[in-house]
Design an enzyme around this catalytic site. Structure first.
Site, mmCIF file in Angstrom:
data_model
loop_
_atom_site.group_PDB
_atom_site.id
_atom_site.type_symbol
_atom_site.label_atom_id
_atom_site.label_comp_id
_atom_site.label_asym_id
_atom_site.label_seq_id
_atom_site.Cartn_x
_atom_site.Cartn_y
_atom_site.Cartn_z
ATOM 1 N N LYS A 113 8.805 14.244 15.979
ATOM 2 C CA LYS A 113 7.906 14.070 17.128
ATOM 3 C C LYS A 113 8.622 13.488 18.336
ATOM 4 C CE LYS A 113 3.326 14.071 15.181
ATOM 5 N NZ LYS A 113 2.040 13.421 15.051
ATOM 6 N N LYS A 197 3.597 25.568 10.167
ATOM 7 C CA LYS A 197 2.247 25.188 9.774
ATOM 8 C C LYS A 197 1.253 25.489 10.906
ATOM 9 C CE LYS A 197 0.150 21.002 8.196
ATOM 10 N NZ LYS A 197 0.274 19.601 7.822
ATOM 11 N N LYS A 200 -3.119 22.140 15.225
ATOM 12 C CA LYS A 200 -4.067 22.027 16.324
ATOM 13 C C LYS A 200 -3.355 21.721 17.625
ATOM 14 C CE LYS A 200 -5.455 17.639 14.217
ATOM 15 N NZ LYS A 200 -6.497 16.733 13.869
#
Ligand code: TRP
Length: 334
Positions: A113, A197, A200
């Site tokens: 991240k 994956k 969202k």
């Protein structure tokens, strides 16, 4: 020891099919098996990256609405919002002071991240797994259903709990939680790249089916989903190395509650367009009642907020003994 299940979702962006099949379906199953279940919407986690306050408040409601729409019954399970239970943040501070930086340096999610901009990432993003440990330990959860991307954070939680028990408490203070990896069977991948994956937060909306998508949108997204030049594989051997084909088969299997083998039996040798049409119909049939229930709940936020108030009051009560125990052990004033 009775089972106490705890799991949480971040209220970030739109919920999508992966959250539904990978987590929510499972949450409901556990509830129906009669376990004591606590399901949180973790808004404190969300601010580890910048958030618009209005949107955050609305997303928190939307995630709670998705829980309920998917079948979590607020009368059987606890639904709470993390920021309404101050003990999460209080316990997180204590655990922060007890967690060596070396443990956090191993967390792969932070590395992913923060990327190359490590110096600009917030301290909160770095210590986020400790807050997650606090979520779990606060309620003395015995089992934590998570996707495999969260497995490392759960191991850290166990290490923190063991360390606290050894250093600060004469007795076994924290319950050591067991992971409950729900990933593999229903790991839903991006519709555009079978190795990523479904997420969202992915940039392109075409990579995912949102729980708020209407029937046309769902059909369009499956139609444009990436496949390969072959036919639908008829068995595991034919499916080898065909990530996109396997993803669609997996989604179909999960939505119809059968195995991938059964789906390959049915569609093997057919065109992908046949599978995609059937998949759209199935997804619409399964998701539209959830979407409309979600919309209903979002249209009456006063009612939803009332449900959350009840859940939050109960969560505060459940958290109290652990927090009081920690205050006592640490020598704090309460
Ligand atoms: N970190 C989890 C995620 O991003 C969310 C989470 C926060 C969580 N606290 C938790 C999951 C406690 C399980 C238990 O998916």
């Amino acid at each position: 020891m009775t089972k106490r299940i705890l799991s949480c979702m971040q209220p970030t962006n739109k919920l999508q099919l992966g959250n539904y099949l990978g987590a929510l379906v499972n949450y409901v199953k556990l509830q129906e098996e009669g376990a004591e279940c606590l399901y949180g919407v973790v808004d404190l986690h969300a601010i580890t990256v910048p958030q618009d306050p209005q949107i955050l408040r609305q997303s928190t409601r939307e995630t709670a609405a998705a829980y309920i729409a998917a079948g979590i019954d607020p009368k059987k399970s606890f639904i709470f919002t993390q920021s309404a239970v101050p003990a999460h943040a209080q316990l997180a501070w204590v655990l922060n002071c007890l967690t060596p930086m070396g443990w956090l340096n191993r967390m792969t999610q932070f590395k992913e991240k923060a990327g190359k901009k490590k110096d600009q990432a917030s301290l909160g993003l770095y210590s986020y797994p400790v807050l997650m440990a606090a979520d779990i330990l606060l309620y003395q959860a015995t089992h934590v259903p998570v996707g495999d991307d969260q497995k490392q954070h759960l191991e850290l939680t166990r290490d923190i709990a063991i360390s606290f028990n050894q250093h600060h408490a004469k007795r076994e203070f924290f319950t050591i939680p067991e992971p409950f990896i729900t990933g593999e069977a229903t790991r839903v991948m991006s519709l555009r790249d079978g190795t990523q994956k479904m997420s969202k937060s992915a940039e392109s909306d075409m990579t995912r089916i949102n729980l708020t998508d209407d029937a046309d949108m769902i059909a369009q997204k499956f139609k444009k989903a990436k496949t390969d030049a072959g036919m639908v594989p008829a068995n595991a051997a034919e499916a080898q190395g065909r990530a996109e084909a396997l993803n669609l088969i997996g989604i179909y299997a999960a939505l119809s509650d059968t195995s991938k083998d059964a789906v390959m039996n049915e569609f093997g040798g057919k065109q992908f367009s046949d599978l995609k049409t059937a998949l759209s119909d199935l997804a619409v049939a399964k998701l539209s009642p959830i979407t409309s229930r979600m919309n209903e709940l979002m249209d009456d936020t006063a009612e939803l907020d009332k449900i959350l108030k009840v859940g939050n009051d109960r969560a505060n009560e459940l958290a109290e003994p652990t927090l009081n125990g920690v205050m006592e052990i640490m020598g704090f004033w309460s």
